[in-house]
Design a protein around this motif. Structure first.
Motif, PDB file in Angstrom:
ATOM      1  N   MET A  40      37.296  49.802  46.309  1.00 19.13           N
ATOM      2  CA  MET A  40      37.552  48.476  46.291  1.00 19.13           C
ATOM      3  C   MET A  40      36.674  47.889  44.846  1.00 19.13           C
ATOM      4  N   GLU A  41      35.760  48.575  44.877  1.00 18.53           N
ATOM      5  CA  GLU A  41      34.476  48.216  43.429  1.00 18.53           C
ATOM      6  C   GLU A  41      35.351  48.902  42.189  1.00 18.53           C
ATOM      7  N   LYS A  42      35.786  50.062  42.208  1.00 15.65           N
ATOM      8  CA  LYS A  42      36.671  50.416  40.966  1.00 15.65           C
ATOM      9  C   LYS A  42      37.855  49.737  40.695  1.00 15.65           C
ATOM     10  N   MET A  43      38.534  49.161  41.803  1.00 20.60           N
ATOM     11  CA  MET A  43      39.938  48.626  41.461  1.00 20.60           C
ATOM     12  C   MET A  43      39.584  47.053  41.174  1.00 20.60           C
ATOM     13  N   GLY A  44      38.401  46.652  41.106  1.00 20.80           N
ATOM     14  CA  GLY A  44      38.056  45.399  40.912  1.00 20.80           C
ATOM     15  C   GLY A  44      38.525  44.222  41.737  1.00 20.80           C
ATOM     16  N   VAL A  45      38.650  44.427  43.201  1.00 20.95           N
ATOM     17  CA  VAL A  45      39.305  43.711  44.087  1.00 20.95           C
ATOM     18  C   VAL A  45      38.299  43.713  45.117  1.00 20.95           C
ATOM     19  N   ARG A  46      38.520  42.271  45.948  1.00 22.95           N
ATOM     20  CA  ARG A  46      37.485  41.864  46.997  1.00 22.95           C
ATOM     21  C   ARG A  46      38.113  41.821  48.278  1.00 22.95           C
ATOM     22  N   THR A  47      39.510  41.720  48.206  1.00 22.91           N
ATOM     23  CA  THR A  47      40.268  41.988  49.766  1.00 22.91           C
ATOM     24  C   THR A  47      41.202  42.898  49.709  1.00 22.91           C
ATOM     25  N   LEU A  48      41.621  43.432  51.004  1.00 30.62           N
ATOM     26  CA  LEU A  48      42.626  44.291  51.216  1.00 30.62           C
ATOM     27  C   LEU A  48      44.092  43.890  50.640  1.00 30.62           C
ATOM     28  N   ALA A  49      44.391  42.377  50.622  1.00 21.08           N
ATOM     29  CA  ALA A  49      45.315  42.036  50.069  1.00 21.08           C
ATOM     30  C   ALA A  49      45.677  42.115  48.510  1.00 21.08           C
ATOM     31  N   GLU A  50      44.321  41.867  47.969  1.00 22.36           N
ATOM     32  CA  GLU A  50      44.300  42.296  46.388  1.00 22.36           C
ATOM     33  C   GLU A  50      44.548  43.588  46.113  1.00 22.36           C
ATOM     34  N   LEU A  51      44.125  44.401  46.942  1.00 19.59           N
ATOM     35  CA  LEU A  51      44.272  45.874  46.712  1.00 19.59           C
ATOM     36  C   LEU A  51      45.720  46.152  46.797  1.00 19.59           C
ATOM     37  N   VAL A  52      46.336  45.874  47.820  1.00 18.59           N
ATOM     38  CA  VAL A  52      47.694  46.130  48.299  1.00 18.59           C
ATOM     39  C   VAL A  52      48.590  45.568  47.028  1.00 18.59           C
ATOM     40  N   LYS A  53      48.197  44.310  46.547  1.00 20.49           N
ATOM     41  CA  LYS A  53      49.003  43.727  45.662  1.00 20.49           C
ATOM     42  C   LYS A  53      48.781  44.728  44.297  1.00 20.49           C
ATOM     43  N   ALA A  54      47.611  45.249  43.854  1.00 24.49           N
ATOM     44  CA  ALA A  54      47.451  46.071  42.352  1.00 24.49           C
ATOM     45  C   ALA A  54      48.049  46.945  42.613  1.00 24.49           C
ATOM     46  N   VAL A  55      47.954  47.901  43.836  1.00 22.76           N
ATOM     47  CA  VAL A  55      48.645  49.226  43.864  1.00 22.76           C
ATOM     48  C   VAL A  55      50.245  49.139  43.888  1.00 22.76           C
ATOM     49  N   MET A  56      50.770  47.961  44.511  1.00 19.95           N
ATOM     50  CA  MET A  56      52.237  47.594  44.275  1.00 19.95           C
ATOM     51  C   MET A  56      52.747  47.333  43.063  1.00 19.95           C
ATOM     52  N   SER A  57      51.859  46.813  42.066  1.00 16.51           N
ATOM     53  CA  SER A  57      52.309  46.313  40.725  1.00 16.51           C
ATOM     54  C   SER A  57      52.619  47.522  39.952  1.00 16.51           C
ATOM     55  N   VAL A  58      52.046  48.738  40.256  1.00 14.71           N
ATOM     56  CA  VAL A  58      52.189  49.861  39.352  1.00 14.71           C
ATOM     57  C   VAL A  58      52.964  50.959  39.944  1.00 14.71           C
ATOM     58  N   SER A  59      53.381  50.841  41.239  1.00 16.20           N
ATOM     59  CA  SER A  59      54.386  51.639  42.129  1.00 16.20           C
ATOM     60  C   SER A  59      55.666  51.346  41.844  1.00 16.20           C
TER      61      SER A  59
END
Length: 200
Positions: free
Chosen positions: A181-200
């Motif tokens: 979460m820290e390295k990806m610069g996100v605070r919530t699981l939803a933000e992490l999912v969105k970030a990963v999906m944007s580059v997949s």
């Protein structure tokens, strides 16, 4: 680097001059080319703006220029202008992702609004591309184990399921998850999912 420039590609000097004058008077930066070959020799992948190209030119046509740009500068929006519009040509232009197809003679206000829309689209794509690059850079900072934990978490697995699948302790999963979460610069699981999906 050209930014927010309208690239006019037309073999007719009077058309190039009149379009350039019209656009300049309304605050647009312009650059003119007498043929598709000259433009392709100059264009860079990082140029921002849009292309206004005539469909019929000696050498490469506007449609052939458009096809070539898909390889050289795929993000540049293209507006095709023509005095000889037909359904087949329009269809071909849109299949190659033209943002517009305008038949001559056209109203100045019509052209200006379409150019504004194309530049807005290019800016949106540029912003999205920067965001995607930033996310890809952050992903590259993850360790192999952090990446494994992240993939399972994003897939909807609970910490206990991640621990069982990777044969590690719950505490270790929590530590990896926090670092992800820290390295990806996100605070919530939803933000992490969105970030990963944007580059997949």
């Amino acid at each position: 680097m050209h930014k927010d420039t309208v690239f006019i590609v037309d073999d007719d000097a009077s058309i190039r001059d009149s379009l350039s004058l019209l656009l300049s008077l309304h605050g647009f930066a312009t650059a003119s080319y007498a043929n598709a070959e000259d433009f392709l020799a100059a264009v860079q992948a990082d140029w921002q703006g849009c292309v206004v190209a005539d469909i019929r030119m000696p050498g490469l046509s506007g449609l052939e220029l458009q096809q070539a740009l898909l390889q050289r500068a795929p993000r540049l929006p293209v507006i095709i202008i023509t005095a000889h519009g037909d359904v087949a040509a329009a269809r071909q232009a849109f299949l190659a992702h033209a943002v517009d197809f305008i038949e001559k003679p056209f109203h100045n206000e019509d052209l200006l609004s379409r150019v504004s829309r194309a530049l807005e689209l290019d800016n949106q794509l540029a912003t999205r591309q920067k965001q995607t690059s930033a996310i890809a850079h952050r992903l590259a900072q993850l360790t192999q184990r952090e990446r494994e934990v992240m993939q399972l978490v994003v897939a909807g697995k609970l910490n206990k399921q991640v621990a069982d699948q990777l044969d590690i302790s719950m505490k270790t999963v929590e530590a990896h998850r926090a670092r992800v979460m820290e390295k990806m610069g996100v605070r919530t699981l939803a933000e992490l999912v969105k970030a990963v999906m944007s580059v997949s």
